[in-house]
Structures are given as structure tokens and as C-alpha cells.
Scaffold this active site. Structure first.
Site, PDB file in Angstrom:
ATOM      1  N   ASP A 147     -14.515 -30.453  -5.851  1.00 42.44           N
ATOM      2  CA  ASP A 147     -15.945 -30.422  -6.144  1.00 42.44           C
ATOM      3  C   ASP A 147     -16.722 -30.418  -4.840  1.00 42.44           C
ATOM      4  O   ASP A 147     -16.295 -31.029  -3.848  1.00 42.44           O
ATOM      5  CB  ASP A 147     -16.361 -31.642  -6.979  1.00 42.44           C
ATOM      6  CG  ASP A 147     -15.784 -31.610  -8.380  1.00 42.44           C
ATOM      7  OD1 ASP A 147     -15.698 -30.504  -8.953  1.00 42.44           O
ATOM      8  OD2 ASP A 147     -15.425 -32.679  -8.904  1.00 42.44           O
ATOM      9  N   ASP A 181     -17.492 -25.700 -13.103  1.00 42.40           N
ATOM     10  CA  ASP A 181     -18.277 -26.608 -13.946  1.00 42.40           C
ATOM     11  C   ASP A 181     -19.613 -25.987 -14.315  1.00 42.40           C
ATOM     12  O   ASP A 181     -20.075 -26.096 -15.455  1.00 42.40           O
ATOM     13  CB  ASP A 181     -18.529 -27.929 -13.218  1.00 42.40           C
ATOM     14  CG  ASP A 181     -17.258 -28.692 -12.893  1.00 42.40           C
ATOM     15  OD1 ASP A 181     -16.273 -28.544 -13.640  1.00 42.40           O
ATOM     16  OD2 ASP A 181     -17.252 -29.441 -11.901  1.00 42.40           O
TER      17      ASP A 181
END
EC number: 3.4.23.36
Length: 216
Positions: A147, A181
């Protein structure tokens, strides 16, 4: 094959951007390192997680394996659904949104499945290397999801009179996420917003078929 061109192109673009961004971060940044893109409101902030989207965790080695296998099964299901929608000429917008969700889910599966094998461990002091001599930091299906997108838009303290959290520090938007995401979230959001438009054509077609049956 014509109906598959746009969704397949969209999937390919999302996967390319997602994986290129993750490879770059893994090979050039240490855990916790920041790059300010727009002041303090948009940062590239490198973290890894063992769990779900936006840094949420799903505990333990068994939990990690279960989550990865569940993702694979889910992506197979979404892929079949996408094929069915294209074949039966569902609304193009709906198909593209499902393609976004499919691409996002597949992007994170690549991390979970392969990154532990092909990368060395990222630490607070050292960047990872690709295909290290001693092998990767984990086994197949036990990789960590990368991330990096961080938007700490509003930061401050709740007023003292505020119930429960009075005087405590708050930060919006706290989660750190990735392109995959984002694709999932955008796909779901657009389906919720435009669902009446997406399913209107199908509803009209069913009414037309039913009226023809009654007339016969």
C-alpha cells in the site's frame, strides 16, 4: 469477441498501473518512508499488510492463507460473472464497473500469492530486491499487499465537549491503500450510484418479452 475488448483493456490498464506502482515502491522505498506529492495532503507512504483492503488485517498465518485462497475463488467467480454479462449484453457501464472490481481483486491477489516468493523483505532500513539469491521473504500464498496512497486531509483534535472522543486527536483520511483498492472502491461506488440506469434496460427487455408471451 467485440464485447470483451473494453473490459479486457480496462483490466490490463489497471493491473499494469497497480503492479508498476507496487514494484517501484518495493524496490525504491523502505517501510514507512514518505514522498510528499501535494504538500501534506497527498503522500506516497509505503506500508505492507497481511490482510484486506485499506490496511485491515486478517490474523495469523492460517488467516492469511485462507484470505488469499478466498480471494482467488472470489476472482474466479467475478471473472465468470463478467464473461456471462458480456455474453448476455448487460449494460456496458455495469460491465466496466465489474471489470474494475475484477482488476482490483486480481491486483491484490498477485501481491498475496507471489510477492513473498519474488521479493526480499522490505524493512525500515533496506529496500527489497527482486528475485533475491536466498529466496523471498515468505512462501507462496503468504505475500504481503503493498500500500502507498495516503491522503491525510484533515488533522486536529476533537473539542473537549465532543462525546466520547472529546480532546482526542483525529485524522481524516487515515487508511493507506493502493491502485487495486481504488479500482474496487470506484467500481462498487459507481454500481451503487447508477444501478437504476444499469438495470433499466434489462427490466424493459423482460417486460417486452412478457408482453409478447401474453399476446401469443
Amino acid at each position: 469477441m467485440k464485447g470483451y475488448n473494453r473490459p479486457l483493456l480496462l483490466i490490463a490498464i489497471i493491473l499494469f498501473i497497480d503492479q508498476v506502482s507496487k514494484f517501484w515502491v518495493k524496490l525504491n522505498m523502505t517501510i514507512g518512508q514518505d514522498f510528499n506529492i501535494i504538500g501534506n495532503k497527498f503522500l506516497i507512504h509505503f506500508i505492507e499488510n497481511n490482510g484486506m483492503a485499506y490496511g485491515m488485517e486478517f490474523g495469523g498465518e492460517f488467516g492469511k492463507l485462507f484470505l488469499t485462497l478466498f480471494r482467488i475463488v472470489a476472482v474466479i467467480g467475478i471473472g465468470y460473472g463478467l464473461h456471462y454479462m458480456v455474453k448476455n449484453k448487460y449494460h456496458r457501464g455495469f460491465i466496466l464497473n465489474v471489470a474494475l472490481i475484477f482488476a482490483g481483486a486480481l491486483g491484490n491477489i498477485i501481491d498475496s500469492t507471489f510477492y513473498g516468493v519474488i521479493f526480499s523483505e522490505s524493512t525500515f532500513y533496506n529496500t527489497a530486491t527482486l528475485f533475491p539469491e536466498g529466496g523471498g521473504y515468505s512462501s507462496l500464498f503468504h505475500g504481503k499487499v503493498v500500500d502507498m496512497l495516503y491522503f491525510p486531509l484533515i488533522e486536529g483534535n476533537f473539542p473537549d465537549w465532543f462525546p466520547i472522543w472529546g480532546g482526542e486527536h483525529f485524522l481524516f483520511f487515515r487508511p493507506v491503500f493502493n491502485i487495486a483498492d481504488s479500482a474496487i472502491s470506484v467500481g462498487v461506488f459507481l454500481i451503487l450510484i447508477f444501478q437504476k440506469r444499469y438495470f433499466k434496460e434489462e427490466h424493459v427487455e423482460k417486460e417486452s418479452v412478457n408482453s409478447e408471451v401474453l399476446e401469443d
